[in-house]
Design an enzyme around this catalytic site. Sequence first.
Site, PDB file in Angstrom:
ATOM      1  N   GLY A  72     -30.832  48.031 -77.662  1.00 47.16           N
ATOM      2  CA  GLY A  72     -31.270  46.870 -76.714  1.00 47.16           C
ATOM      3  C   GLY A  72     -32.742  46.596 -76.589  1.00 47.16           C
ATOM      4  N   THR A  73     -33.403  47.668 -76.787  1.00 46.03           N
ATOM      5  CA  THR A  73     -34.767  47.541 -76.775  1.00 46.03           C
ATOM      6  C   THR A  73     -35.193  46.458 -78.131  1.00 46.03           C
ATOM      7  OG1 THR A  73     -35.282  49.392 -75.845  1.00 46.03           O
ATOM      8  CG2 THR A  73     -36.918  48.749 -77.417  1.00 46.03           C
ATOM      9  N   ALA A 198     -25.062  49.175 -76.763  1.00 47.70           N
ATOM     10  CA  ALA A 198     -23.780  49.816 -77.080  1.00 47.70           C
ATOM     11  C   ALA A 198     -23.688  51.065 -75.987  1.00 47.70           C
ATOM     12  CB  ALA A 198     -23.557  50.369 -78.487  1.00 47.70           C
ATOM     13  N   HIS A 199     -24.576  51.940 -75.770  1.00 49.11           N
ATOM     14  CA  HIS A 199     -24.568  53.260 -75.324  1.00 49.11           C
ATOM     15  C   HIS A 199     -24.276  52.998 -73.968  1.00 49.11           C
ATOM     16  CE1 HIS A 199     -28.699  54.351 -73.781  1.00 49.11           C
ATOM     17  NE2 HIS A 199     -28.933  53.184 -74.492  1.00 49.11           N
ATOM     18  N   THR A 235     -30.001  48.540 -93.792  1.00 53.32           N
ATOM     19  CA  THR A 235     -28.611  49.011 -93.754  1.00 53.32           C
ATOM     20  C   THR A 235     -28.092  49.115 -92.681  1.00 53.32           C
ATOM     21  OG1 THR A 235     -29.148  49.989 -96.021  1.00 53.32           O
ATOM     22  CG2 THR A 235     -26.954  50.898 -94.951  1.00 53.32           C
ATOM     23  N   CYS A 322     -39.229  56.460 -65.829  1.00 58.94           N
ATOM     24  CA  CYS A 322     -39.467  55.907 -67.164  1.00 58.94           C
ATOM     25  C   CYS A 322     -38.803  56.559 -68.348  1.00 58.94           C
ATOM     26  CB  CYS A 322     -40.834  55.308 -67.338  1.00 58.94           C
ATOM     27  SG  CYS A 322     -41.844  56.898 -67.796  1.00 58.94           S
TER      28      CYS A 322
HETATM   29  N1  PLP Z   1     -32.594  46.437 -71.035  1.00 61.83           N
HETATM   30  C1  PLP Z   1     -32.147  47.094 -69.825  1.00 61.83           C
HETATM   31  C2  PLP Z   1     -31.870  46.491 -68.711  1.00 61.83           C
HETATM   32  C3  PLP Z   1     -31.952  48.518 -69.882  1.00 61.83           C
HETATM   33  O1  PLP Z   1     -31.455  49.105 -68.616  1.00 61.83           O
HETATM   34  C4  PLP Z   1     -32.308  49.261 -71.067  1.00 61.83           C
HETATM   35  C5  PLP Z   1     -31.914  50.833 -71.148  1.00 61.83           C
HETATM   36  O2  PLP Z   1     -32.327  51.194 -70.248  1.00 61.83           O
HETATM   37  C6  PLP Z   1     -32.515  48.340 -72.148  1.00 61.83           C
HETATM   38  C7  PLP Z   1     -32.719  47.212 -71.910  1.00 61.83           C
HETATM   39  C8  PLP Z   1     -32.950  49.209 -73.506  1.00 61.83           C
HETATM   40  O3  PLP Z   1     -31.476  49.272 -74.171  1.00 61.83           O
HETATM   41  P1  PLP Z   1     -31.688  50.537 -75.268  1.00 61.83           P
HETATM   42  O4  PLP Z   1     -31.734  51.855 -74.782  1.00 61.83           O
HETATM   43  O5  PLP Z   1     -30.465  50.131 -75.990  1.00 61.83           O
HETATM   44  O6  PLP Z   1     -32.869  50.477 -76.020  1.00 61.83           O
END
Ligand code: PLP
Length: 386
Positions: A72-73, A198-199, A235, A322
């Site tokens: 997600g990051t 996904a996680h 990949t 954090c």
């Molecule tokens: N955005 C939000 C609101 C989140 O809570 C998080 C993870 O805690 C992320 C983005 C980042 O996701 P990832 O852990 O897949 O990098």
Amino acid sequence: MSQAFTYLDFNATAPAKPEVIEAVRETMTAGGNPSSVHAQGRHARGLVEQARRPVAALVNSQVSGVTFTGSGTEANNLVFSGAIKANRIKRLLIAATEHESVRLSAANTGLELEIIPCGTDGLVDPDTLRVLLAKSDAPTLVSIMLANNETGLIQPIQQLAALAHQAGALFHCDAVQAAGKVSVDFDALGVDLMTLSAHKLGGPQGVGALIRRGPVDVSAQIVGGGQELGRRSGTENLPGIVGFGVAAERGLLDLAAMQGIAGWRDHLEAEIKALAPEVTFICQGMARLPNTSLIVLPGIKAETQVMTLDLAGFGISAGSACSSGKVSTSHVLTAMGFDEDISACAIRVSLGWKTSQDDVTGFLAAWKNMRSQLTKRKQEQAAEVA
Ligand code: PLP
């Protein structure tokens, strides 16, 4: 872990669902590079394309709009590199309560950046957004999350996205915490870009997605072999992507059960309040995720609460933990106007698909013990000082 451990930290990560683990195991066993032209590679390519469908279905988006990322990051970073480049964005508006991956990647662009304040209830006021949008006619991207990771608060995205569009701006929504916990409809929300991970929904860690509305393109942030139609080289994480697909499919089926979890969360809060009237629950009574409770026990530091509960076999987070696990001042609670001494005492309990009623009952008993133990210790310390 030898001692029985009850995990109540689903907003940090959700344990992988059994069918996800099985799919990841099978995919890793079979192997394959989706870019290879031979039979094994073609099979792997098929698995990636197949996984795109349930991910799109989870949020009611076009399958072709799904770009897999490494988290997600990474998807949030891709917005503030690739999406702003492809759409010639010159100005950014982000909500004060966004995740660090939005806050820091927006700041790194060097573009004009304004923070959209929230009210004491944590919500972005549409009038505030309207005023900020009207301040400039530079091409603008607005980024506001659907549900907050600390408080669980749900923002009125449909209304906010409509305002952005009226002003000619693009709208990105980080739906990492919302997907799989509440129904998310990309089309109905009317957003242009959406981030998933996904996680958080029982899939593997290290795989995410950026969802795009057709005409809104994204330039690559990671270049190389041109995978993901040139939008994200490298990949593909085949087992991760397959696991994401299975988690998304399961997540959609499990949405009704997630709503039921709100009953346990509300029971937990009612029991705590009956025992300890000094406790407050941030964003209680607002539209929030069904699984999240942010509990303030005044005068007792969150780290101490977390450690005491950990020793009792319960895994929860400090409200402002954090990624390094350190407790820092919560920018979310600061934006909502809470003093440091309140936010320093907030713990986050987040339930999920594996949580049972016994877990909640057990947690309540542990919380009661923790409170009496820590309150007594504090009184003793105060008496020593006096
Ligand atoms: N955005 C939000 C609101 C989140 O809570 C998080 C993870 O805690 C992320 C983005 C980042 O996701 P990832 O852990 O897949 O990098």
